[in-house]
Enzyme design. Structure first.
Site, PDB file in Angstrom:
ATOM      1  N   GLU A  43       0.846  -1.198   0.000  1.00  0.00           N
ATOM      2  CA  GLU A  43       0.000   0.000   0.000  1.00  0.00           C
ATOM      3  C   GLU A  43       0.880   1.246   0.000  1.00  0.00           C
ATOM      4  O   GLU A  43       1.940   1.285   0.607  1.00  0.00           O
ATOM      5  CB  GLU A  43      -0.898  -0.013   1.238  1.00  0.00           C
ATOM      6  CG  GLU A  43      -1.821   1.200   1.333  1.00  0.00           C
ATOM      7  CD  GLU A  43      -2.649   1.215   2.608  1.00  0.00           C
ATOM      8  OE1 GLU A  43      -3.751   1.770   2.580  1.00  0.00           O
ATOM      9  OE2 GLU A  43      -2.179   0.671   3.638  1.00  0.00           O
ATOM     10  N   LYS A 115      -9.461   1.357  -2.532  1.00  0.00           N
ATOM     11  CA  LYS A 115      -9.669   0.848  -1.170  1.00  0.00           C
ATOM     12  C   LYS A 115     -11.048   1.247  -0.656  1.00  0.00           C
ATOM     13  O   LYS A 115     -11.423   2.414  -0.679  1.00  0.00           O
ATOM     14  CB  LYS A 115      -8.574   1.393  -0.255  1.00  0.00           C
ATOM     15  CG  LYS A 115      -8.619   0.899   1.174  1.00  0.00           C
ATOM     16  CD  LYS A 115      -7.428   1.461   1.943  1.00  0.00           C
ATOM     17  CE  LYS A 115      -7.391   0.994   3.388  1.00  0.00           C
ATOM     18  NZ  LYS A 115      -6.215   1.556   4.104  1.00  0.00           N
ATOM     19  N   CYS A 156      -4.941  -3.312   2.691  1.00  0.00           N
ATOM     20  CA  CYS A 156      -4.698  -3.043   4.103  1.00  0.00           C
ATOM     21  C   CYS A 156      -5.908  -3.273   5.006  1.00  0.00           C
ATOM     22  O   CYS A 156      -6.298  -4.399   5.268  1.00  0.00           O
ATOM     23  CB  CYS A 156      -4.135  -1.635   4.257  1.00  0.00           C
ATOM     24  SG  CYS A 156      -3.286  -1.342   5.834  1.00  0.00           S
TER      25      CYS A 156
END
Length: 284
Positions: A43, A115, A156
């Site tokens: 990330e 994300k 993440c």
């Protein structure tokens, strides 16, 4: 073909995009030199910086981002799949996306993923994060067909939301991913168990490249990039927070084998949640 060599790049991205891109390129080349045909970075490959104004000053839109361009060029040159775990991208509406990119062996863009879950938390010792103050969350899960199998994309904090990975597995994903910049505090507590749980629940491989160490903006990330098999076994790990490359040979036939032994994807049933306390109170 069911066997493939995969690599996770562990980085310590700083505030210089150019330096981060150079580090990324060197690690991709190292991974390819070790035989990897799928390479994943963590990330925020392009930059890690708390200062929102400084971040916005270096942002580029999709198509102009230097990490994105380097990834496509390297994929074509080396004939491999390059997965940028994520980098910050300027959206046309003026907002910012935490966006992953996936390039095929011809250098063509196969997929992107923004994300979905924002890391808005208050941890111990005063550590606090508000990703939603900077980033616009994504709204769609992504699976992509690669030369060797189907891959699900996540980033993440997404790893704490098993429904995302279950949806990807039900859509045929054999490899799940959660490239990350996990904080040292949360990583030491939960990183390994979350990665292994997502693998076990879905009978899938999990590949997660990570940021590691003390960064220029003062944050500390956990490292420990992982490759986990469908039975939940860690088959490769960077057992530290230093930059480097983790490589493993995986056989996607193990996905069908694991799902055949424990067919929970097939055995799942819809159900309602009964509030027994309320019913008892009403009947009392």
């Amino acid at each position: 073909m069911t066997a493939v060599r995969v690599a996770a790049l562990q980085m310590r991205s700083g505030q210089s995009v150019a330096r981060n891109v150079a580090d990324f390129e060197a690690l991709v080349r190292e991974a390819a030199g070790r035989g990897a045909t799928y390479v994943q970075s963590p990330e925020m490959t392009g930059a890690l910086m708390r200062d929102r104004a400084a971040l916005r000053a270096v942002l580029k839109p999709e198509g102009e981002d230097p990490v994105e361009r380097a990834a496509g060029r390297l994929a074509a040159e080396l004939g491999i799949v390059v997965h940028v775990g994520s980098t910050a991208i300027a959206r046309p509406d003026g907002k910012v996306a935490n966006r992953a990119f996936l390039f095929g062996p011809d250098g063509g863009l196969l997929a992107t993923y923004d994300k979905i879950h924002m890391f808005d938390v208050d941890l111990d010792n005063g550590e606090s994060w508000r990703e939603s103050a900077t980033y616009e969350p994504g709204t769609a899960a992504t699976v992509a067909d690669l030369p060797f199998g189907r891959l699900g994309m996540a980033v993440c904090y997404d790893v704490r939301f098993p429904q995302l990975f279950r949806a990807q597995a039900l859509a045929g994903a054999q490899i799940l991913t959660a490239p990350a910049a996990f904080t040292r505090q949360t990583g030491s507590a939960h990183w390994h168990v979350l990665q292994r749980a997502r693998a076990i629940e879905n009978g899938a491989f999990v590949v997660s490249a990570a940021q590691g160490g003390l960064h220029e903006d003062g944050r500390e990330t956990y490292g420990h990039s992982l490759i986990v098999d469908p039975w939940g076994r860690v088959v490769a790990e960077a057992d530290h927070d230093e930059p480097g490359v983790v490589v493993a040979d995986i056989d996607l036939a193990e996905v069908a084998e694991a799902r055949g032994k424990i067919p929970n994807l097939k055995n799942a049933r819809d159900f309602a949640v009964a509030h027994a306390g309320a019913a008892m109170a009403a009947g009392g």
